[in-house]
Motif scaffolding. Structure first.
Motif, PDB file in Angstrom:
ATOM      1  N   THR A  44       0.821  -1.209   0.000  1.00  0.00           N
ATOM      2  CA  THR A  44       0.000   0.000   0.000  1.00  0.00           C
ATOM      3  C   THR A  44       0.851   1.253   0.000  1.00  0.00           C
ATOM      4  O   THR A  44       0.377   2.305  -0.390  1.00  0.00           O
ATOM      5  CB  THR A  44      -0.954   0.025   1.206  1.00  0.00           C
ATOM      6  OG1 THR A  44      -0.207  -0.189   2.383  1.00  0.00           O
ATOM      7  CG2 THR A  44      -2.032  -1.006   1.069  1.00  0.00           C
TER       8      THR A  44
ATOM      9  N   THR B 112      -1.911   3.917  -4.308  1.00  0.00           N
ATOM     10  CA  THR B 112      -3.164   4.275  -3.643  1.00  0.00           C
ATOM     11  C   THR B 112      -4.146   3.132  -3.873  1.00  0.00           C
ATOM     12  O   THR B 112      -3.930   2.277  -4.737  1.00  0.00           O
ATOM     13  CB  THR B 112      -3.746   5.573  -4.238  1.00  0.00           C
ATOM     14  OG1 THR B 112      -4.061   5.336  -5.607  1.00  0.00           O
ATOM     15  CG2 THR B 112      -2.797   6.743  -4.092  1.00  0.00           C
ATOM     16  N   ALA B 113      -5.235   3.135  -3.147  1.00  0.00           N
ATOM     17  CA  ALA B 113      -6.238   2.070  -3.271  1.00  0.00           C
ATOM     18  C   ALA B 113      -6.712   1.930  -4.716  1.00  0.00           C
ATOM     19  O   ALA B 113      -6.842   0.830  -5.233  1.00  0.00           O
ATOM     20  CB  ALA B 113      -7.411   2.340  -2.349  1.00  0.00           C
TER      21      ALA B 113
ATOM     22  N   PRO C   4      -1.952  -5.245   0.342  1.00  0.00           N
ATOM     23  CA  PRO C   4      -2.711  -3.997   0.453  1.00  0.00           C
ATOM     24  C   PRO C   4      -4.214  -4.226   0.526  1.00  0.00           C
ATOM     25  O   PRO C   4      -4.936  -3.438   1.143  1.00  0.00           O
ATOM     26  CB  PRO C   4      -2.320  -3.204  -0.790  1.00  0.00           C
ATOM     27  CG  PRO C   4      -1.710  -4.173  -1.720  1.00  0.00           C
ATOM     28  CD  PRO C   4      -1.154  -5.283  -0.887  1.00  0.00           C
ATOM     29  N   CYS C   5      -4.688  -5.307  -0.043  1.00  0.00           N
ATOM     30  CA  CYS C   5      -6.109  -5.633   0.052  1.00  0.00           C
ATOM     31  C   CYS C   5      -6.489  -5.904   1.506  1.00  0.00           C
ATOM     32  O   CYS C   5      -7.468  -5.359   2.020  1.00  0.00           O
ATOM     33  CB  CYS C   5      -6.431  -6.839  -0.819  1.00  0.00           C
ATOM     34  SG  CYS C   5      -8.160  -7.359  -0.732  1.00  0.00           S
TER      35      CYS C   5
ATOM     36  N   GLY D 270      -6.165  -2.710   3.613  1.00  0.00           N
ATOM     37  CA  GLY D 270      -7.275  -1.800   3.339  1.00  0.00           C
ATOM     38  C   GLY D 270      -8.561  -2.256   4.000  1.00  0.00           C
ATOM     39  O   GLY D 270      -9.324  -1.439   4.537  1.00  0.00           O
TER      40      GLY D 270
ATOM     41  N   GLU E  62      -8.326  -1.407   7.648  1.00  0.00           N
ATOM     42  CA  GLU E  62      -8.469   0.032   7.852  1.00  0.00           C
ATOM     43  C   GLU E  62      -9.908   0.507   7.649  1.00  0.00           C
ATOM     44  O   GLU E  62     -10.360   1.421   8.325  1.00  0.00           O
ATOM     45  CB  GLU E  62      -7.536   0.784   6.904  1.00  0.00           C
ATOM     46  CG  GLU E  62      -6.071   0.633   7.267  1.00  0.00           C
ATOM     47  CD  GLU E  62      -5.126   1.189   6.218  1.00  0.00           C
ATOM     48  OE1 GLU E  62      -5.596   1.679   5.156  1.00  0.00           O
ATOM     49  OE2 GLU E  62      -3.903   1.129   6.452  1.00  0.00           O
ATOM     50  N   ARG E  63     -10.632  -0.128   6.713  1.00  0.00           N
ATOM     51  CA  ARG E  63     -12.020   0.253   6.444  1.00  0.00           C
ATOM     52  C   ARG E  63     -13.011  -0.433   7.377  1.00  0.00           C
ATOM     53  O   ARG E  63     -14.204  -0.198   7.293  1.00  0.00           O
ATOM     54  CB  ARG E  63     -12.395  -0.105   4.995  1.00  0.00           C
ATOM     55  CG  ARG E  63     -11.722   0.714   3.939  1.00  0.00           C
ATOM     56  CD  ARG E  63     -12.285   0.400   2.555  1.00  0.00           C
ATOM     57  NE  ARG E  63     -12.303  -1.023   2.236  1.00  0.00           N
ATOM     58  CZ  ARG E  63     -11.288  -1.706   1.730  1.00  0.00           C
ATOM     59  NH1 ARG E  63     -10.140  -1.104   1.483  1.00  0.00           N
ATOM     60  NH2 ARG E  63     -11.403  -2.997   1.466  1.00  0.00           N
TER      61      ARG E  63
END
Length: 83
Positions: free
Chosen positions: A4, A8-9, A51-52, A55, A58-59
């Motif tokens: 990440t 960016t996402a 990163p998946c 993320g 984090e979400r």
């Protein structure tokens, strides 16, 4: 492997195995063990698995397979919490 910190996402999602039009997105949110296993197999070969997962954490994703890990939906009512 993409992290990440490199993307960016929006950018890393383009590299995700699950972004392929040939992938059934429903397997990532199924309650069927064979479909959950299929989703995890897709993630296992994905270059953006880290990163998946980061993320999703984090979400605060409530459920589904994210970054190769199963997030379990935990639902309760106020009555159940009092017991």
């Amino acid at each position: 492997m993409i992290t990440t910190t490199n993307y960016t996402a929006e950018k890393w999602q383009a590299f995700a195995q699950c972004a392929s039009p040939s992938i059934d997105k429903n397997v990532f949110f199924s309650e069927e063990i064979h479909e959950i296993a299929a989703a995890k197999r897709i993630c296992a070969n994905c270059e953006v698995i880290s990163p998946c997962l980061q993320g999703a954490i984090e979400r605060n994703e409530p459920c589904g397979v994210w970054g190769g890990q199963l997030f379990i939906c935990l639902l309760y009512t106020s009555d159940a919490a009092d017991e």
